[in-house]
Design an enzyme around this catalytic site. Structure first.
Site: not given
Ligand code: PGA
Length: 244
Positions: A11-13, A98, A100, A168, A174, A206, A227-228
């Protein structure tokens, strides 16, 4: 493990201009060529670069997904992108609900549900995200919260072919924090019991090259939503290899 094999999704956001995105996708393609992928690999870039990333990924076997979609197919919805548009751009998956979006944009279970219906209408596989907040976990409510989110977010007709669920925890996204393996196991077992048997359940929050192998070894963890660590080809690929 589910019948489809594991899925590792990046997930590149809101990261990546065209040149960066194409370079990252290209770096993944190089790694995919030298490997016999035994798990499904997916990247979900920002909408503006889906076309570029799709070109870079062509023929690699790495799938393409969106990060959100509107419920409607088309019409007067300024700023929105429909599931049909994602499909037209080469996507086969879309991330929905998600944290977010749920917590950052106030999206309700009902809205997520309508988006899932939109994804299915367009023929996309919906990756429906669920997860508790820190205080909900501290109150012992984690499983109840994610169960309620699932009940509210999933329309009738879910099947393993068009649904993936991503657990999640909001507080793990994050932050570098993760639940214990026992806590992950408890949630995944509970979620598994409420879904069609072969539905893949991803863990996200994470995940990195250092913890992926242990997390993927937990029963009913069928892959990860990353994500990251998905923004660096080496890190993402190390997580992919941990899933194989
Ligand atoms: P993260 O994000 O790996 O940076 O914690 C995961 C996500 O939000 O899908």
């Amino acid at each position: 493990m589910a019948q489809h094999g594991r899925l590792v999704a990046g997930n590149w956001k809101m990261n990546g201009l065209r040149a960066d995105a194409a370079a990252l996708a290209g770096a993944l393609v190089v790694r995919a060529k030298g490997a016999s992928a035994r798990c499904d690999i997916l990247v979900c870039p920002p909408a503006t670069v889906i076309g570029d990333v799709g070109l870079a990924l062509a023929g690699s076997g790495i799938a393409l997904g969106g990060q959100d979609c509107a419920p409607a197919e088309k019409g007067a919805f300024t700023g929105d992108v429909s599931a049909e548009m994602l499909k037209d751009a080469g996507c086969t998956y879309v991330i929905l609900g998600h944290s977010e979006r749920r917590h950052g944009r106030g999206e309700s279970d009902g809205e997520v549900r309508d988006k899932v219906l939109g994804a299915w209408r367009a023929g996309l596989t919906a990756i429906v995200c669920i997860g508790e907040t820190r205080s909900q976990r501290e109150d012992g409510m984690a499983l109840a919260v994610v169960s309620a989110q699932l009940a509210g977010s999933l329309p009738p007709g879910a099947s393993a072919d068009r649904l993936v669920v991503a657990y999640e925890p909001v507080w793990a996204i994050g932050t570098g924090l993760t639940p214990t393996l026992a806590d992950i196991a408890e949630i995944h077992a509970g979620v598994h019991a409420s879904l069609p048997a072969a539905t893949r359940i991803l863990y996200g929050g994470s995940v990195n090259p250092g913890n992926a192998k242990d997390i993927f070894a937990v029963p009913h963890v069928d892959g990860g939503l990353i994500g990251g660590a998905s923004l660096k080809a080496d890190d993402f690929w190390a997580v992919v290899e941990a899933a194989e």
